[in-house]
Design a protein around this motif. Sequence first.
Motif, PDB file in Angstrom:
ATOM      1  N   UNK A  50     -10.723 -17.778 -13.427  1.00 50.96           N
ATOM      2  CA  UNK A  50     -12.140 -18.035 -13.673  1.00 50.96           C
ATOM      3  C   UNK A  50     -12.890 -16.776 -13.277  1.00 50.96           C
ATOM      4  N   UNK A  51     -13.921 -16.441 -14.034  1.00 51.72           N
ATOM      5  CA  UNK A  51     -14.645 -15.198 -13.764  1.00 51.72           C
ATOM      6  C   UNK A  51     -16.141 -15.392 -13.973  1.00 51.72           C
ATOM      7  N   UNK A  80     -25.972 -14.108 -17.964  1.00 53.74           N
ATOM      8  CA  UNK A  80     -24.799 -14.200 -17.102  1.00 53.74           C
ATOM      9  C   UNK A  80     -23.540 -14.488 -17.910  1.00 53.74           C
ATOM     10  N   UNK A  81     -22.414 -14.203 -17.297  1.00 53.62           N
ATOM     11  CA  UNK A  81     -21.118 -14.488 -17.901  1.00 53.62           C
ATOM     12  C   UNK A  81     -20.333 -15.388 -16.961  1.00 53.62           C
ATOM     13  N   UNK A 100      -6.999 -11.589 -20.430  1.00 59.34           N
ATOM     14  CA  UNK A 100      -7.709 -12.756 -19.934  1.00 59.34           C
ATOM     15  C   UNK A 100      -8.290 -13.496 -21.138  1.00 59.34           C
ATOM     16  N   UNK A 101      -7.727 -14.658 -21.433  1.00 53.20           N
ATOM     17  CA  UNK A 101      -8.042 -15.404 -22.647  1.00 53.20           C
ATOM     18  C   UNK A 101      -8.867 -16.636 -22.282  1.00 53.20           C
ATOM     19  N   UNK A 102     -10.159 -16.622 -22.537  1.00 56.04           N
ATOM     20  CA  UNK A 102     -10.994 -17.775 -22.178  1.00 56.04           C
ATOM     21  C   UNK A 102     -10.643 -19.006 -23.004  1.00 56.04           C
ATOM     22  N   UNK A 103     -10.568 -20.131 -22.342  1.00 54.38           N
ATOM     23  CA  UNK A 103     -10.512 -21.418 -23.034  1.00 54.38           C
ATOM     24  C   UNK A 103     -11.897 -22.015 -23.162  1.00 54.38           C
ATOM     25  N   UNK A 104     -12.707 -21.804 -22.121  1.00 56.51           N
ATOM     26  CA  UNK A 104     -14.092 -22.277 -22.128  1.00 56.51           C
ATOM     27  C   UNK A 104     -14.964 -21.124 -21.618  1.00 56.51           C
ATOM     28  N   UNK A 105     -16.017 -20.797 -22.379  1.00 54.38           N
ATOM     29  CA  UNK A 105     -16.838 -19.635 -22.052  1.00 54.38           C
ATOM     30  C   UNK A 105     -18.309 -20.013 -22.069  1.00 54.38           C
ATOM     31  N   UNK A 106     -19.051 -19.494 -21.097  1.00 50.80           N
ATOM     32  CA  UNK A 106     -20.503 -19.689 -21.059  1.00 50.80           C
ATOM     33  C   UNK A 106     -21.164 -18.983 -22.235  1.00 50.80           C
ATOM     34  N   UNK A 107     -20.619 -17.829 -22.615  1.00 51.12           N
ATOM     35  CA  UNK A 107     -21.163 -17.053 -23.718  1.00 51.12           C
ATOM     36  C   UNK A 107     -20.440 -17.402 -25.029  1.00 51.12           C
ATOM     37  N   UNK A 108     -21.087 -17.139 -26.175  1.00 50.07           N
ATOM     38  CA  UNK A 108     -20.408 -17.328 -27.464  1.00 50.07           C
ATOM     39  C   UNK A 108     -19.204 -16.394 -27.595  1.00 50.07           C
ATOM     40  N   UNK A 109     -18.338 -16.625 -28.579  1.00 51.99           N
ATOM     41  CA  UNK A 109     -17.142 -15.786 -28.748  1.00 51.99           C
ATOM     42  C   UNK A 109     -17.497 -14.307 -28.885  1.00 51.99           C
ATOM     43  N   UNK A 110     -16.713 -13.471 -28.224  1.00 52.55           N
ATOM     44  CA  UNK A 110     -16.968 -12.028 -28.239  1.00 52.55           C
ATOM     45  C   UNK A 110     -16.147 -11.351 -29.325  1.00 52.55           C
ATOM     46  N   UNK A 111     -16.477 -10.091 -29.582  1.00 51.89           N
ATOM     47  CA  UNK A 111     -15.757  -9.330 -30.601  1.00 51.89           C
ATOM     48  C   UNK A 111     -14.406  -8.847 -30.099  1.00 51.89           C
ATOM     49  N   UNK A 112     -14.316  -8.529 -28.821  1.00 50.72           N
ATOM     50  CA  UNK A 112     -13.095  -7.974 -28.259  1.00 50.72           C
ATOM     51  C   UNK A 112     -12.594  -8.852 -27.121  1.00 50.72           C
ATOM     52  N   UNK A 179     -15.198 -26.930 -13.400  1.00 49.49           N
ATOM     53  CA  UNK A 179     -15.758 -26.643 -14.711  1.00 49.49           C
ATOM     54  C   UNK A 179     -16.238 -27.923 -15.369  1.00 49.49           C
ATOM     55  N   UNK A 180     -17.506 -27.927 -15.764  1.00 50.16           N
ATOM     56  CA  UNK A 180     -18.053 -28.969 -16.632  1.00 50.16           C
ATOM     57  C   UNK A 180     -18.739 -28.247 -17.779  1.00 50.16           C
ATOM     58  N   UNK A 181     -18.090 -28.185 -18.940  1.00 46.85           N
ATOM     59  CA  UNK A 181     -18.673 -27.418 -20.047  1.00 46.85           C
ATOM     60  C   UNK A 181     -19.873 -28.116 -20.664  1.00 46.85           C
ATOM     61  N   UNK A 182     -20.663 -27.345 -21.388  1.00 42.22           N
ATOM     62  CA  UNK A 182     -21.805 -27.916 -22.112  1.00 42.22           C
ATOM     63  C   UNK A 182     -21.289 -28.902 -23.157  1.00 42.22           C
ATOM     64  N   UNK A 183     -22.117 -29.869 -23.470  1.00 40.64           N
ATOM     65  CA  UNK A 183     -21.727 -30.863 -24.463  1.00 40.64           C
ATOM     66  C   UNK A 183     -22.024 -30.393 -25.883  1.00 40.64           C
TER      67      UNK A 183
END
Length: 272
Positions: A50-51, A80-81, A100-112, A179-183
């Motif tokens: 987690x980061x 924030x990230x 580091x492969x996110x399964x759940x991210x606060x930010x939208x998908x990144x390019x790299x 972790x409680x992701x957004x709905x």
Amino acid sequence: MRMNPASSSFRSDLAGVWRRLQVLPDDEAGSTVSAQRPTVVRLQAGPWFAQWMQEPAERGVPAVPLCDLAPMQLAALTEQQACWGVCHLDAHPEGEVAHWLPRVDFQPPSLQSDAGWLLFDQPERCIEIDTHSDRSQVWVREPGTAWQADEVWCLQGLDADGHDDGRVLLGAGPWRVYLRPRRGRWPRGLQPGLTLHDLLLHQPDDALSWLDHELSLGRCEGTRCDIVLSSLPASRGGQRHTTIAWHDDGQRAWVRWGDDEGWWRPLPASPP
């Protein structure tokens, strides 16, 4: 009973709460005042990580519910990230690359993807050399967080029907990641590389639903967990009463986290 499906490949040299000291060459050319740098923390435990990264403006947002924040404070939070996911290691003749492969991210998908060569110049200090640029990050490990495999576990929350509800609870020694992701889901056809701030410039009415995403880092003493870092301001600096009682079959646990309690089950270490 604690179930750790990743024990066979556990790496204690990578395990721990790591704090980023600096970025090179950026820090050499810019300000060296630590108060002006973002707070960057990574918890690594087995295959899971987690980061968080928060700028000073984000750290200064009051610890109150999102609905009580001013528009400028909500805008600051969009920068924030915070992500949770799985770390994959590749061995090469020249060294080792971590992905580091996110399964759940606060930010939208990144390019790299987030990937870097790992170089330990000290047991508690690691230099991460970015695979996409010449940037290097210097990380140091918090004392006492070089956990062993039997100190780490990861659970996924279950709804009333016994299905995965998106919540995650990661334990490593006395440390916890909740972790409680957004709905709400990202808009269809979202262009990779956009930030949450970009989205809210076009859809400001969705601010509260998109920001309602909690990734918290806490340290437990007995049944009390003190939240030291969180993507959700109202959780930061708070406390959670937490207990975990494993069922005899080892395939589920009754978890209490604050006001919520129910059955959780071990999370497989391998990606879906």
